[in-house]
Design a protein around this motif. Structure first.
Motif, PDB file in Angstrom:
ATOM      1  N   PRO A   1       4.485   6.748  -6.134  1.00  0.00           N
ATOM      2  CA  PRO A   1       4.311   8.186  -6.354  1.00  0.00           C
ATOM      3  C   PRO A   1       5.605   8.829  -6.832  1.00  0.00           C
ATOM      4  O   PRO A   1       6.708   8.317  -6.601  1.00  0.00           O
ATOM      5  CB  PRO A   1       3.905   8.703  -4.969  1.00  0.00           C
ATOM      6  CG  PRO A   1       4.442   7.697  -4.009  1.00  0.00           C
ATOM      7  CD  PRO A   1       4.398   6.376  -4.705  1.00  0.00           C
ATOM      8  N   GLU A   2       5.475   9.995  -7.476  1.00  0.00           N
ATOM      9  CA  GLU A   2       6.632  10.676  -8.048  1.00  0.00           C
ATOM     10  C   GLU A   2       7.673  11.019  -6.988  1.00  0.00           C
ATOM     11  O   GLU A   2       8.877  10.929  -7.235  1.00  0.00           O
ATOM     12  CB  GLU A   2       6.189  11.960  -8.781  1.00  0.00           C
ATOM     13  CG  GLU A   2       5.403  11.716 -10.060  1.00  0.00           C
ATOM     14  CD  GLU A   2       3.981  11.237  -9.794  1.00  0.00           C
ATOM     15  OE1 GLU A   2       3.447  11.505  -8.696  1.00  0.00           O
ATOM     16  OE2 GLU A   2       3.416  10.554 -10.680  1.00  0.00           O
ATOM     17  N   ALA A   3       7.223  11.403  -5.787  1.00  0.00           N
ATOM     18  CA  ALA A   3       8.169  11.772  -4.733  1.00  0.00           C
ATOM     19  C   ALA A   3       9.048  10.598  -4.340  1.00  0.00           C
ATOM     20  O   ALA A   3      10.229  10.777  -4.007  1.00  0.00           O
ATOM     21  CB  ALA A   3       7.414  12.299  -3.510  1.00  0.00           C
ATOM     22  N   GLN A   4       8.498   9.392  -4.404  1.00  0.00           N
ATOM     23  CA  GLN A   4       9.291   8.217  -4.044  1.00  0.00           C
ATOM     24  C   GLN A   4      10.194   7.789  -5.195  1.00  0.00           C
ATOM     25  O   GLN A   4      11.349   7.405  -4.979  1.00  0.00           O
ATOM     26  CB  GLN A   4       8.388   7.061  -3.635  1.00  0.00           C
ATOM     27  CG  GLN A   4       9.157   5.840  -3.139  1.00  0.00           C
ATOM     28  CD  GLN A   4       8.429   5.110  -2.041  1.00  0.00           C
ATOM     29  OE1 GLN A   4       7.259   5.338  -1.831  1.00  0.00           O
ATOM     30  NE2 GLN A   4       9.117   4.243  -1.344  1.00  0.00           N
ATOM     31  N   LEU A   5       9.695   7.869  -6.402  1.00  0.00           N
ATOM     32  CA  LEU A   5      10.534   7.542  -7.559  1.00  0.00           C
ATOM     33  C   LEU A   5      11.769   8.431  -7.605  1.00  0.00           C
ATOM     34  O   LEU A   5      12.857   8.004  -7.993  1.00  0.00           O
ATOM     35  CB  LEU A   5       9.721   7.698  -8.853  1.00  0.00           C
ATOM     36  CG  LEU A   5       8.668   6.629  -9.140  1.00  0.00           C
ATOM     37  CD1 LEU A   5       7.811   7.038 -10.333  1.00  0.00           C
ATOM     38  CD2 LEU A   5       9.317   5.279  -9.388  1.00  0.00           C
ATOM     39  N   ASP A   6      11.594   9.688  -7.184  1.00  0.00           N
ATOM     40  CA  ASP A   6      12.692  10.646  -7.225  1.00  0.00           C
ATOM     41  C   ASP A   6      13.812  10.278  -6.252  1.00  0.00           C
ATOM     42  O   ASP A   6      14.935  10.767  -6.365  1.00  0.00           O
ATOM     43  CB  ASP A   6      12.157  12.045  -6.905  1.00  0.00           C
ATOM     44  CG  ASP A   6      13.061  13.140  -7.428  1.00  0.00           C
ATOM     45  OD1 ASP A   6      13.754  12.916  -8.437  1.00  0.00           O
ATOM     46  OD2 ASP A   6      13.092  14.226  -6.824  1.00  0.00           O
ATOM     47  N   ARG A   7      13.514   9.423  -5.264  1.00  0.00           N
ATOM     48  CA  ARG A   7      14.531   9.016  -4.283  1.00  0.00           C
ATOM     49  C   ARG A   7      15.424   7.900  -4.810  1.00  0.00           C
ATOM     50  O   ARG A   7      16.460   7.623  -4.210  1.00  0.00           O
ATOM     51  CB  ARG A   7      13.866   8.548  -2.985  1.00  0.00           C
ATOM     52  CG  ARG A   7      13.807   9.579  -1.886  1.00  0.00           C
ATOM     53  CD  ARG A   7      12.881  10.713  -2.167  1.00  0.00           C
ATOM     54  NE  ARG A   7      12.732  11.629  -1.032  1.00  0.00           N
ATOM     55  CZ  ARG A   7      11.851  12.616  -0.998  1.00  0.00           C
ATOM     56  NH1 ARG A   7      11.042  12.815  -2.024  1.00  0.00           N
ATOM     57  NH2 ARG A   7      11.790  13.422   0.047  1.00  0.00           N
TER      58      ARG A   7
ATOM     59  N   SER B   1       0.824  -1.205   0.000  1.00  0.00           N
ATOM     60  CA  SER B   1       0.000   0.000   0.000  1.00  0.00           C
ATOM     61  C   SER B   1       0.861   1.260   0.000  1.00  0.00           C
ATOM     62  O   SER B   1       2.020   1.245   0.431  1.00  0.00           O
ATOM     63  CB  SER B   1      -0.899   0.011   1.238  1.00  0.00           C
ATOM     64  OG  SER B   1      -0.110   0.153   2.413  1.00  0.00           O
ATOM     65  N   PRO B   2       0.316   2.382  -0.475  1.00  0.00           N
ATOM     66  CA  PRO B   2       1.066   3.645  -0.457  1.00  0.00           C
ATOM     67  C   PRO B   2       1.544   4.030   0.943  1.00  0.00           C
ATOM     68  O   PRO B   2       2.607   4.633   1.094  1.00  0.00           O
ATOM     69  CB  PRO B   2       0.056   4.653  -1.006  1.00  0.00           C
ATOM     70  CG  PRO B   2      -0.845   3.844  -1.883  1.00  0.00           C
ATOM     71  CD  PRO B   2      -0.967   2.511  -1.198  1.00  0.00           C
ATOM     72  N   ARG B   3       0.773   3.694   1.974  1.00  0.00           N
ATOM     73  CA  ARG B   3       1.177   4.030   3.337  1.00  0.00           C
ATOM     74  C   ARG B   3       2.492   3.329   3.698  1.00  0.00           C
ATOM     75  O   ARG B   3       3.382   3.920   4.317  1.00  0.00           O
ATOM     76  CB  ARG B   3       0.075   3.623   4.306  1.00  0.00           C
ATOM     77  CG  ARG B   3       0.403   3.883   5.775  1.00  0.00           C
ATOM     78  CD  ARG B   3      -0.667   3.299   6.678  1.00  0.00           C
ATOM     79  NE  ARG B   3      -0.328   3.460   8.091  1.00  0.00           N
ATOM     80  CZ  ARG B   3      -0.954   2.850   9.070  1.00  0.00           C
ATOM     81  NH1 ARG B   3      -1.962   2.030   8.792  1.00  0.00           N
ATOM     82  NH2 ARG B   3      -0.591   3.030  10.320  1.00  0.00           N
TER      83      ARG B   3
END
Length: 324
Positions: free
Chosen positions: A166-172, A119-121
């Motif tokens: 999500p994009e914020a996680q892909l960016d990591r 899950s996203p959480r």
């Protein structure tokens, strides 16, 4: 081990020994193994997108054994909770106090298998660990061991039961890689290696943790000329104005591309970055950070194609950078 990581040519020899050990398990994927080493040398994380059964888990296990790193595997499922990653505080009746029971994120090399099935959480629980190298449980902060490296795998997004990251996680993630199926010759060789004993049993530790940490520090000394920095920023800036791109590469992507280029140059035995280092890493570093416009997606265009087009038309620095 009697050698020093600072002796002439010994750094590249150590890296080659690590790659050799990993290739006992993974056949015919030299480029992927080298890129994985690039990420580990500059302290980045890797997202490996591929179908099941191509050896993603064995790749990470072999790497962990070769660099003497503690290894944990997380099988991501829809019911996985954030505490299953970070750990929990448990009440001890004897001491009348809470004790922290660490989760798998407290290892040095962590495989988050099928990350897009949870899950996203729970996906978000990785953000602090990936960015700040620490976790927070019940208001207490715990530093993560060094080196700390996450390799997350995900199935292609058209598989059933997946949650797009999500994009914020892909960016990591520093790099996004694909193993792909082996060729027929490589697959026959793989069968031969598996015939009597699992090849993972043959993988040996060839570098100690303190030696690998020293290698990571050496990578940061690789010189990046001002013209190379301008070249990197030119590539990332072009993604933000491209007609097919709704969300371009962030400044974090520029930093990631520079650091990955330093690590690649270091692997190749150079003390300075050249434009070819940047071009070779542009797609694995930048493509997963882009969001295409709906029209571009419908037309069948890809983020990899956009990066290739930008890199093909960008002005390349012609002055060779001096070694630092």
């Amino acid at each position: 081990m009697t050698h020093s990581p600072f002796a002439p040519d010994s750094s590249q020899a150590l890296i080659e020994k690590i790659i050799y050990q990993v290739e006992k398990v993974i056949v015919g994927k030299r480029d992927v193994v080298e890129k994985l080493m690039t990420a580990l040398l500059c302290g980045g994380h890797v997202l490996l997108e591929d179908v099941p059964g191509v050896g993603k888990t064995m790749l990470v296990r072999a790497l962990a054994r070769a660099v003497d790193g503690s290894f944990k595997r997380i099988q991501c499922t829809p019911d996985l909770l954030p505490s299953d990653l970070t750990g929990v505080s448990v009440y001890n009746q004897r001491t009348a106090d809470f004790e922290f029971r660490p989760g798998p994120l407290l290892a040095q090399i962590v495989l988050a298998d099928e990350l897009n099935r949870t899950s996203p959480r729970t996906q978000a629980a990785l953000l602090e660990a990936m960015e700040e190298k620490r976790i927070t449980v019940d208001g207490m902060t715990y530093p993560l061991p060094q080196p700390f490296f996450i390799l997350a795998t995900q199935n292609p997004l058209d598989f059933e039961g997946t949650y797009p990251l999500p994009e914020a996680q892909l960016d990591r993630f520093l790099l996004k890689l694909r193993l792909g199926y082996p060729g027929p010759r490589e697959e026959v060789e793989m069968l031969g290696r598996m015939e009597e004993i699992h090849p993972l049993a043959a993988v040996r530790t060839v570098v100690l943790q303190e030696e690998f940490t020293a290698l990571q520090k050496e990578v940061r000394t690789v010189h990046v000329d001002e013209t190379i920095k301008q070249y990197i920023v030119g590539l990332t800036t072009a993604t933000r104005t491209h007609a097919d791109v709704a969300l371009g590469a962030s400044p974090r992507a520029s930093i990631a591309l520079m650091q990955a280029s330093q690590a690649l140059a270091f692997q190749r035995g150079r003390g300075y970055v050249i434009p070819d280092d940047v071009k070779e890493l542009a797609v694995p570093v930048l493509a997963h950070r882009l969001m295409l416009t709906p029209g571009a997606a419908v037309a069948g265009r890809t983020a990899e194609g956009v990066i290739d087009a930008i890199a093909g038309t960008a002005a390349v620095p012609v002055r060779r950078p001096a070694a630092g």
